[in-house]
Design a protein around this motif. Structure first.
Motif, mmCIF file in Angstrom:
data_model
loop_
_atom_site.group_PDB
_atom_site.id
_atom_site.type_symbol
_atom_site.label_atom_id
_atom_site.label_comp_id
_atom_site.label_asym_id
_atom_site.label_seq_id
_atom_site.Cartn_x
_atom_site.Cartn_y
_atom_site.Cartn_z
ATOM 1 N N PHE A 46 0.831 -1.119 0.108
ATOM 2 C CA PHE A 46 -0.397 0.157 -0.073
ATOM 3 C C PHE A 46 0.523 1.052 -0.253
ATOM 4 N N THR A 47 1.791 1.482 0.112
ATOM 5 C CA THR A 47 2.719 2.165 0.471
ATOM 6 C C THR A 47 2.524 2.230 -1.350
ATOM 7 N N VAL A 48 3.046 1.745 -1.897
ATOM 8 C CA VAL A 48 2.777 1.985 -3.736
ATOM 9 C C VAL A 48 1.366 2.434 -3.837
ATOM 10 N N GLU A 49 0.520 1.913 -3.792
ATOM 11 C CA GLU A 49 -0.725 1.671 -4.020
ATOM 12 C C GLU A 49 -1.624 3.340 -3.664
ATOM 13 N N GLY A 50 -0.824 3.315 -2.070
ATOM 14 C CA GLY A 50 -0.883 4.807 -1.584
ATOM 15 C C GLY A 50 -1.330 5.713 -1.942
ATOM 16 N N ALA A 63 -13.044 0.859 -2.814
ATOM 17 C CA ALA A 63 -12.227 1.188 -1.917
ATOM 18 C C ALA A 63 -10.894 1.541 -1.749
ATOM 19 N N THR A 64 -9.842 0.197 -1.810
ATOM 20 C CA THR A 64 -9.117 0.655 -1.389
ATOM 21 C C THR A 64 -7.857 1.402 -3.120
ATOM 22 N N VAL A 65 -8.885 1.297 -3.933
ATOM 23 C CA VAL A 65 -7.974 1.606 -4.782
ATOM 24 C C VAL A 65 -8.257 3.976 -5.231
ATOM 25 N N TYR A 66 -9.056 3.902 -5.256
ATOM 26 C CA TYR A 66 -10.025 4.629 -5.057
ATOM 27 C C TYR A 66 -11.197 5.459 -4.987
ATOM 28 N N PRO A 67 -11.046 6.489 -3.664
ATOM 29 C CA PRO A 67 -12.686 6.534 -3.003
ATOM 30 C C PRO A 67 -13.329 6.993 -4.205
ATOM 31 N N ARG A 119 -7.922 14.953 -6.787
ATOM 32 C CA ARG A 119 -8.865 15.118 -8.228
ATOM 33 C C ARG A 119 -10.349 15.186 -8.049
ATOM 34 N N ARG A 120 -10.419 14.676 -6.864
ATOM 35 C CA ARG A 120 -11.983 14.443 -6.937
ATOM 36 C C ARG A 120 -12.077 14.326 -5.151
ATOM 37 N N VAL A 121 -12.454 15.619 -4.313
ATOM 38 C CA VAL A 121 -12.342 15.699 -3.083
ATOM 39 C C VAL A 121 -13.174 14.858 -2.543
ATOM 40 N N PRO A 122 -13.189 13.784 -1.269
ATOM 41 C CA PRO A 122 -14.373 13.499 -0.648
ATOM 42 C C PRO A 122 -14.305 14.490 1.067
ATOM 43 N N ALA A 124 -3.659 10.893 -4.620
ATOM 44 C CA ALA A 124 -4.034 11.101 -6.048
ATOM 45 C C ALA A 124 -5.155 11.364 -6.100
ATOM 46 N N ASP A 125 -5.734 10.393 -5.841
ATOM 47 C CA ASP A 125 -7.157 10.652 -6.610
ATOM 48 C C ASP A 125 -7.926 12.170 -5.648
ATOM 49 N N LEU A 126 -7.727 11.463 -4.041
ATOM 50 C CA LEU A 126 -8.245 13.032 -3.052
ATOM 51 C C LEU A 126 -7.812 13.641 -3.489
#
Length: 360
Positions: free
Chosen positions: A52-56, A184-188, A65-68, A61-63
């Motif tokens: 997840f250090t890599v996946e995170g 949910a573990t990829v992009y929100p 782009r599209r802020v939850p 980055a998605d956070l």
């Protein structure tokens, strides 16, 4: 927000990333970074080891782009053993207006000095002859997923047979019980999907259901599709992979998985591509960058991409789709890539492909 206020908020978030001395404080820091869309602050909260250090990085980055802005992070059932802990993470957020998602995940936390870091999901390793097979640590999933192990080398061989590309022996495959938890573990912002891969990341897939034969075919299709993304990314290189347009990535992956798609399903895909060629075609240039493509056009990317790949294979030879992708990877120049497979320009290639599909 003024520039001064934005800078102050950024400093506060970075400071928070260094002060989470309990798991609860870590949850608060993750939530604050996510709600602010602060990718750097979120990455600072990740453990310095694990996939997840890599996946995170892509998650963060998605956070941005599209802020939850309404997302909540809650850790419960925290079981601490020394510098490590397992917990249940509950995420609740609005993915798109009117769609509130709630997901629970078993996760791992790591204490670095006095500060807690987030290490991603907790998994159970499964025996696999090739690669690493991991099942999300939820009751019963490991037993439901162990039959996938012998399918990994079969899917790898299919990628090599169709495209001539090698899948690394150490490929990591993570298995989830449902699309909601996987996504949910990829992009929100990602809608539920049954498979996923990005360069450098683990492959993720949902354990298929249905009869044994249906489940096996579905698993092989998913694995071959995602292994293709992995193999293409490695062969193209980190910079080159990003130059290959998204629709072409999906076209190659669908082509490689052909052997594991029922004839009726394959024909339905072709019919959809043919229909788009006659009416509803989206210019390929508008399907090149995945994060920028609206969800309503995802089907166009998948079907048009497959259609163009089939056209190239039929008209220019079986190796043409990969030669086309290689040319994209080398320069990112659409016209140069088109010339590499015998067309005067990218516009000429797209026109010819559309005409071929419309007449098929």
């Amino acid at each position: 927000m003024t520039l001064r206020a934005a800078l102050l908020a950024g400093l506060m978030l970075c400071s928070a990333a260094l002060s989470q001395r309990t798991p609860q404080e870590l949850a608060g820091a993750l939530q604050a970074a996510a709600r602010a869309g602060n990718a750097a602050a979120y990455r600072a909260l990740l453990a310095p080891e694990g996939t997840f250090t890599v996946e995170g990085a892509n998650f963060a980055a998605d956070l941005a782009r599209r802020v939850p802005r309404d997302v909540t992070y809650t850790f419960s059932d925290v079981q601490q053993q020394g510098a490590r802990a397992e917990a249940t993470l509950t995420l609740v957020w609005t993915r798109v207006p009117g769609e509130v998602r709630r997901v629970t995940l078993p996760v791992e936390l790591l204490r670095v000095g006095e500060v807690w870091r987030y290490a991603g999901e907790a998994f159970t390793p499964l025996k696999a002859g090739a690669g690493r097979l991991l099942a999300l640590k939820v009751p019963g999933l490991a037993q439901r997923a162990d039959w996938l192990a012998p399918l990994l080398p079969r899917a790898s061989r299919e990628v090599e047979r169709v495209l001539g590309l090698s899948v690394p022996q150490g490929a990591v495959v993570k298995v989830y019980p449902d699309a909601e938890r996987l996504s949910a573990t990829v992009y929100p912002s990602l809608q539920p999907v049954s498979g996923w891969n990005e360069p450098g990341e683990a492959i993720k897939l949902v354990v298929p259901g249905g009869s044994p034969a249906e489940a096996q075919a579905s698993a092989l299709r998913l694995l071959t599709h995602e292994f293709t993304h992995l193999a293409v990314g490695l062969a193209a290189g980190s910079g080159g992979d990003k130059r290959i347009p998204w629709w072409l990535h999906e076209g190659l992956a669908n082509l490689a998985a052909r052997a594991f798609v029922a004839e009726s399903g394959w024909r339905a895909w072709q019919v959809r591509a043919n229909a788009y060629a006659r009416a509803g075609w989206v210019p390929l240039a508008e399907l090149a960058d995945f994060p920028a493509v609206p969800e309503a056009r995802w089907d166009n990317a998948y079907r048009q991409g497959l259609g163009v790949v089939e056209f190239l294979s039929d008209e220019q030879g079986g190796d043409a789709p990969w030669r086309f992708a290689q040319a994209f990877a080398q320069s990112g120049d659409r016209d140069r890539a088109a010339r590499a497979v015998g067309f005067a320009s990218f516009a000429a290639l797209e026109t010819a492909a559309r005409a071929w599909l419309a007449a098929r």
